[in-house]
Design a protein around this motif. Structure first.
Motif, PDB file in Angstrom:
ATOM      1  N   VAL A   1      -6.715   2.387  -0.748  1.00 38.80           N
ATOM      2  CA  VAL A   1      -7.000   1.205   0.087  1.00 38.80           C
ATOM      3  C   VAL A   1      -7.872   1.661   1.242  1.00 38.80           C
ATOM      4  O   VAL A   1      -7.546   2.626   1.944  1.00 38.80           O
ATOM      5  CB  VAL A   1      -5.694   0.544   0.574  1.00 38.80           C
TER       6      VAL A   1
ATOM      7  N   ILE B   1      13.945   9.964   2.807  1.00 38.48           N
ATOM      8  CA  ILE B   1      13.736   9.071   1.663  1.00 38.48           C
ATOM      9  C   ILE B   1      14.629   7.834   1.796  1.00 38.48           C
ATOM     10  O   ILE B   1      14.172   6.696   1.611  1.00 38.48           O
ATOM     11  CB  ILE B   1      14.013   9.812   0.332  1.00 38.48           C
ATOM     12  N   ALA B   2      15.903   8.051   2.140  1.00 37.57           N
ATOM     13  CA  ALA B   2      16.827   6.913   2.237  1.00 37.57           C
ATOM     14  C   ALA B   2      16.366   5.937   3.327  1.00 37.57           C
ATOM     15  O   ALA B   2      16.471   4.718   3.161  1.00 37.57           O
ATOM     16  CB  ALA B   2      18.241   7.411   2.518  1.00 37.57           C
TER      17      ALA B   2
ATOM     18  N   PRO C   1       8.683   6.168  -1.740  1.00 35.75           N
ATOM     19  CA  PRO C   1       9.973   5.459  -1.747  1.00 35.75           C
ATOM     20  C   PRO C   1       9.941   4.118  -1.003  1.00 35.75           C
ATOM     21  O   PRO C   1      10.549   3.148  -1.471  1.00 35.75           O
ATOM     22  CB  PRO C   1      10.906   6.441  -1.033  1.00 35.75           C
TER      23      PRO C   1
ATOM     24  N   ASP D   1       7.721   6.350   6.585  1.00 36.97           N
ATOM     25  CA  ASP D   1       7.243   7.383   7.515  1.00 36.97           C
ATOM     26  C   ASP D   1       6.059   6.932   8.365  1.00 36.97           C
ATOM     27  O   ASP D   1       5.815   7.501   9.420  1.00 36.97           O
ATOM     28  CB  ASP D   1       6.780   8.623   6.714  1.00 36.97           C
TER      29      ASP D   1
ATOM     30  N   THR E   1      12.416  24.321   4.025  1.00 33.18           N
ATOM     31  CA  THR E   1      12.554  23.868   2.623  1.00 33.18           C
ATOM     32  C   THR E   1      11.541  24.605   1.758  1.00 33.18           C
ATOM     33  O   THR E   1      11.850  25.093   0.661  1.00 33.18           O
ATOM     34  CB  THR E   1      12.320  22.340   2.529  1.00 33.18           C
ATOM     35  N   GLU E   2      10.325  24.707   2.264  1.00 30.11           N
ATOM     36  CA  GLU E   2       9.269  25.395   1.507  1.00 30.11           C
ATOM     37  C   GLU E   2       9.581  26.891   1.400  1.00 30.11           C
ATOM     38  O   GLU E   2       9.411  27.485   0.342  1.00 30.11           O
ATOM     39  CB  GLU E   2       7.909  25.200   2.190  1.00 30.11           C
TER      40      GLU E   2
ATOM     41  N   ALA F   1       2.860   0.998   3.374  1.00 31.17           N
ATOM     42  CA  ALA F   1       3.875   2.043   3.164  1.00 31.17           C
ATOM     43  C   ALA F   1       3.167   3.343   2.787  1.00 31.17           C
ATOM     44  O   ALA F   1       3.536   4.018   1.828  1.00 31.17           O
ATOM     45  CB  ALA F   1       4.863   1.602   2.082  1.00 31.17           C
ATOM     46  N   GLY F   2       2.141   3.677   3.566  1.00 33.57           N
ATOM     47  CA  GLY F   2       1.246   4.789   3.202  1.00 33.57           C
ATOM     48  C   GLY F   2       1.688   6.167   3.648  1.00 33.57           C
ATOM     49  O   GLY F   2       1.002   7.152   3.372  1.00 33.57           O
ATOM     50  N   GLY F   3       2.809   6.268   4.352  1.00 35.08           N
ATOM     51  CA  GLY F   3       3.338   7.594   4.703  1.00 35.08           C
ATOM     52  C   GLY F   3       2.408   8.407   5.595  1.00 35.08           C
ATOM     53  O   GLY F   3       1.571   7.868   6.324  1.00 35.08           O
TER      54      GLY F   3
ATOM     55  N   ALA G   1      13.253   5.493   4.321  1.00 35.66           N
ATOM     56  CA  ALA G   1      12.043   4.827   3.825  1.00 35.66           C
ATOM     57  C   ALA G   1      12.415   3.690   2.873  1.00 35.66           C
ATOM     58  O   ALA G   1      11.837   2.600   2.903  1.00 35.66           O
ATOM     59  CB  ALA G   1      11.138   5.842   3.126  1.00 35.66           C
TER      60      ALA G   1
ATOM     61  N   VAL H   1       0.858  -1.190   0.000  1.00 31.70           N
ATOM     62  CA  VAL H   1       0.000   0.000   0.000  1.00 31.70           C
ATOM     63  C   VAL H   1       0.894   1.241   0.000  1.00 31.70           C
ATOM     64  O   VAL H   1       1.662   1.451   0.942  1.00 31.70           O
ATOM     65  CB  VAL H   1      -0.919   0.035   1.248  1.00 31.70           C
ATOM     66  N   GLY H   2       0.801   2.041  -1.071  1.00 27.09           N
ATOM     67  CA  GLY H   2       1.560   3.297  -1.124  1.00 27.09           C
ATOM     68  C   GLY H   2       2.712   3.238  -2.112  1.00 27.09           C
ATOM     69  O   GLY H   2       3.531   2.322  -2.064  1.00 27.09           O
ATOM     70  N   CYS H   3       2.766   4.226  -3.020  1.00 23.24           N
ATOM     71  CA  CYS H   3       3.819   4.191  -4.043  1.00 23.24           C
ATOM     72  C   CYS H   3       4.860   5.271  -3.824  1.00 23.24           C
ATOM     73  O   CYS H   3       5.406   5.847  -4.763  1.00 23.24           O
ATOM     74  CB  CYS H   3       3.226   4.258  -5.440  1.00 23.24           C
TER      75      CYS H   3
ATOM     76  N   GLY I   1       4.860   9.195  -5.252  1.00 21.15           N
ATOM     77  CA  GLY I   1       4.046   9.809  -4.201  1.00 21.15           C
ATOM     78  C   GLY I   1       4.468  11.258  -3.981  1.00 21.15           C
ATOM     79  O   GLY I   1       4.826  11.962  -4.932  1.00 21.15           O
ATOM     80  N   PRO I   2       4.468  11.712  -2.742  1.00 16.83           N
ATOM     81  CA  PRO I   2       4.712  13.147  -2.493  1.00 16.83           C
ATOM     82  C   PRO I   2       6.085  13.642  -2.925  1.00 16.83           C
ATOM     83  O   PRO I   2       6.230  14.841  -3.188  1.00 16.83           O
ATOM     84  CB  PRO I   2       4.549  13.297  -0.972  1.00 16.83           C
TER      85      PRO I   2
HETATM   86  C1  LIG Z   1       8.426  19.426   2.268  1.00 22.56           C
HETATM   87  C2  LIG Z   1       9.192  18.146   2.475  1.00 22.56           C
HETATM   88  C3  LIG Z   1      10.462  18.028   1.933  1.00 22.56           C
HETATM   89  C4  LIG Z   1      11.205  16.849   2.120  1.00 22.56           C
HETATM   90  N1  LIG Z   1      12.445  16.770   1.570  1.00 22.56           N
HETATM   91  C5  LIG Z   1      13.174  15.640   1.763  1.00 22.56           C
HETATM   92  C6  LIG Z   1      14.492  15.543   1.228  1.00 22.56           C
HETATM   93  O1  LIG Z   1      14.995  16.462   0.581  1.00 22.56           O
HETATM   94  N2  LIG Z   1      15.188  14.393   1.442  1.00 22.56           N
HETATM   95  C7  LIG Z   1      14.668  13.343   2.162  1.00 22.56           C
HETATM   96  O2  LIG Z   1      15.346  12.328   2.320  1.00 22.56           O
HETATM   97  N3  LIG Z   1      13.417  13.416   2.660  1.00 22.56           N
HETATM   98  C8  LIG Z   1      12.651  14.522   2.493  1.00 22.56           C
HETATM   99  N4  LIG Z   1      11.393  14.593   3.019  1.00 22.56           N
HETATM  100  C9  LIG Z   1      10.841  13.388   3.697  1.00 22.56           C
HETATM  101  C10 LIG Z   1      10.398  12.318   2.681  1.00 22.56           C
HETATM  102  O3  LIG Z   1       9.480  12.914   1.788  1.00 22.56           O
HETATM  103  C11 LIG Z   1       9.748  11.122   3.369  1.00 22.56           C
HETATM  104  O4  LIG Z   1      10.579  10.630   4.393  1.00 22.56           O
HETATM  105  C12 LIG Z   1       9.464   9.986   2.371  1.00 22.56           C
HETATM  106  O5  LIG Z   1       8.720  10.452   1.252  1.00 22.56           O
HETATM  107  C13 LIG Z   1       8.698   8.854   3.048  1.00 22.56           C
HETATM  108  O6  LIG Z   1       8.437   7.854   2.119  1.00 22.56           O
HETATM  109  P1  LIG Z   1       7.245   6.813   2.347  1.00 22.56           P
HETATM  110  O7  LIG Z   1       7.289   5.917   1.164  1.00 22.56           O
HETATM  111  O8  LIG Z   1       7.322   6.235   3.693  1.00 22.56           O
HETATM  112  O9  LIG Z   1       5.903   7.661   2.343  1.00 22.56           O
HETATM  113  P2  LIG Z   1       5.357   8.704   1.286  1.00 22.56           P
HETATM  114  O10 LIG Z   1       6.444   9.263   0.465  1.00 22.56           O
HETATM  115  O11 LIG Z   1       4.514   9.641   2.083  1.00 22.56           O
HETATM  116  O12 LIG Z   1       4.435   7.844   0.321  1.00 22.56           O
HETATM  117  C14 LIG Z   1       3.253   7.209   0.771  1.00 22.56           C
HETATM  118  C15 LIG Z   1       2.267   7.103  -0.364  1.00 22.56           C
HETATM  119  O13 LIG Z   1       1.178   6.262   0.037  1.00 22.56           O
HETATM  120  C16 LIG Z   1      -0.048   6.852  -0.352  1.00 22.56           C
HETATM  121  N5  LIG Z   1      -1.145   6.321   0.486  1.00 22.56           N
HETATM  122  C17 LIG Z   1      -1.392   6.588   1.787  1.00 22.56           C
HETATM  123  N6  LIG Z   1      -2.476   5.913   2.219  1.00 22.56           N
HETATM  124  C18 LIG Z   1      -2.930   5.227   1.142  1.00 22.56           C
HETATM  125  C19 LIG Z   1      -4.058   4.386   0.939  1.00 22.56           C
HETATM  126  N7  LIG Z   1      -4.926   4.099   1.925  1.00 22.56           N
HETATM  127  N8  LIG Z   1      -4.251   3.839  -0.279  1.00 22.56           N
HETATM  128  C20 LIG Z   1      -3.384   4.099  -1.298  1.00 22.56           C
HETATM  129  N9  LIG Z   1      -2.300   4.899  -1.168  1.00 22.56           N
HETATM  130  C21 LIG Z   1      -2.083   5.458   0.043  1.00 22.56           C
HETATM  131  C22 LIG Z   1       0.221   8.331  -0.120  1.00 22.56           C
HETATM  132  O14 LIG Z   1      -0.716   9.161  -0.767  1.00 22.56           O
HETATM  133  C23 LIG Z   1       1.618   8.439  -0.736  1.00 22.56           C
HETATM  134  O15 LIG Z   1       1.547   8.549  -2.123  1.00 22.56           O
HETATM  135  C24 LIG Z   1      10.642  15.758   2.870  1.00 22.56           C
HETATM  136  C25 LIG Z   1       9.358  15.876   3.400  1.00 22.56           C
HETATM  137  C26 LIG Z   1       8.634  17.070   3.227  1.00 22.56           C
HETATM  138  C27 LIG Z   1       7.261  17.161   3.839  1.00 22.56           C
END
Ligand SMILES: Cc1cc2nc3c(=O)[nH]c(=O)nc-3n(C[C@H](O)[C@H](O)[C@H](O)COP(=O)(O)OP(=O)(O)OC[C@H]3O[C@@H](n4cnc5c(N)ncnc54)[C@H](O)[C@@H]3O)c2cc1C
Length: 314
Positions: free
Chosen positions: A85, A292-293, A16, A283, A165-166, A117-119, A295, A12-14, A42-43
């Motif tokens: 999901v 990201i690394a 990293p 996350d 960052t923003e 892996a929904g973040g 995750a 679940v979740g696309c 994803g984000p």
């Molecule tokens: C502004 C900002 C800048 C950042 N910059 C950096 C950076 O420069 N370097 C770095 O290392 N980290 C950075 N981060 C942190 C980084 O983005 C996260 O640590 C990383 O993306 C986490 O990955 P993840 O796969 O766990 O979750 P996410 O990247 O959040 O992906 C989860 C995905 O799952 C989807 N999802 C959730 N629930 C469901 C569901 N029920 N059904 C289907 N899909 C679902 C979400 O919509 C999303 O697409 C930053 C964060 C922010 C907020």
């Protein structure tokens, strides 16, 4: 064990974590379905430049990194569906994943193991004017809503890594950026603080809280309070970007998995949750480094653990 499972693993979740897991389950020849409610990456697709992902000393755009990860996973046979999901149930050792496939409708799939892996999603301030002016000057993502900030005096709520960052991104668009942080000091990493403080257009106000977002059809100001003097002032801005932290995307999991008090999934060292065969990565899990690394590392661990679970139980 006899099973009607459609897939070995459903992810679940696309982001990293999910994509890294998919590369590993695919290479292990586990039949894998990834259900994600956003496009590849994803984000991170919204991050202009990722500077700290190992192997890219000149940085890489988030959208390119996400696409490359997806391409890598698809190379090993990943099936991807754009879907939300909505629930997971147990059927013996199998897991039934209920989803709403975008532009198709409801569907459910049976899997031997699931990797969550929904973040997380950005927290709200919960103050008057916030929901009223969302997308009318209130935003949670600078890159996504860039036109709202162009040529305007704007504010960023939050002085952590995400907030700065923003602010640095908006520095190229807005006429002036006020960063508002309620703690006495910025909480962002030193390198981001140095960069932000060196920008003449970025003004930092610590020990200050936003009480109300004002406007008519669109944001025109913020009522802010100085927390040491209790003095209330009106800051004239045309938009505000809110980056005050994250909330886990675990609403649909709260009756199934053990969560911590912030709603993050509790896991053991193998990233297995309180339900055998369901793993959590990135996350969304308790005590993640939220990078990201990290995750990606979690996705790898969860995929290897899911493989071991299937080998032992099926
Ligand atoms: C502004 C900002 C800048 C950042 N910059 C950096 C950076 O420069 N370097 C770095 O290392 N980290 C950075 N981060 C942190 C980084 O983005 C996260 O640590 C990383 O993306 C986490 O990955 P993840 O796969 O766990 O979750 P996410 O990247 O959040 O992906 C989860 C995905 O799952 C989807 N999802 C959730 N629930 C469901 C569901 N029920 N059904 C289907 N899909 C679902 C979400 O919509 C999303 O697409 C930053 C964060 C922010 C907020």
């Amino acid at each position: 064990m006899e099973t009607d499972a459609d897939y070995d693993v459903i992810i679940v979740g696309c982001g990293p974590a999910g994509l890294a897991a998919a590369i590993y389950t695919g290479r292990a020849r586990l039949k894998t379905l990834l259900l994600g409610n956003e496009a590849a990456g994803g984000p991170i697709r919204g991050y202009e430049q990722v500077e700290n992902y190992p192997g890219f000393p000149d940085g890489i755009s988030g959208s390119k990194l996400g696409l490359q990860m997806m391409k890598h996973a698809v190379k090993y046979g990943l099936e991807f569906k754009l879907a939300e999901v909505e629930g997971i149930e147990l059927q013996g050792a199998d897991k039934v994943v209920q989803a709403r496939i975008i532009r198709e409708g409801p569907a459910s799939y049976l899997a031997k193991a699931v990797i969550i892996a929904g973040g997380c999603h950005p927290k709200k301030l919960g103050i008057p004017g916030e929901s009223e002016f969302t997308q009318k000057g209130v935003s949670y993502c600078g890159v996504c809503d860039a036109p709202q900030f162009a040529e305007r005096a704007v504010a960023v709520a939050g002085g952590g890594d995400a907030g700065l960052t923003e602010a640095l991104y908006l520095n190229r668009l807005a006429s002036e950026i006020t960063v508002i942080e309620q703690m006495p000091n910025l909480t962002a990493s030193k390198i981001l603080q140095e960069r932000a403080l060196a920008e003449p257009k970025i003004v930092v106000r610590t020990g200050t809280k936003i009480e109300r977002i004002t406007g008519e059809d669109h944001v025109n100001g913020l009522e802010i309070i100085n927390l040491s003097t209790n003095e209330m002032t009106l800051l004239q801005v045309g938009a505000v970007l809110i980056r005050i932290g994250l909330e886990a995307n675990t609403g649909y999991l709260k009756d199934l998995l053990s969560l911590d008090k912030e709603g993050l999934v509790l896991v053991n060292e193998e990233l297995e949750t309180s339900v055998p065969g369901i793993f959590a990565a990135g996350d969304i899990r308790h005590a993640s480094s939220r990078q990201i690394a990290a995750a990606v590392g979690d996705g790898v661990t969860a995929a290897l653990s899911a493989g071991r679970f299937i080998e032992l139980k099926y």
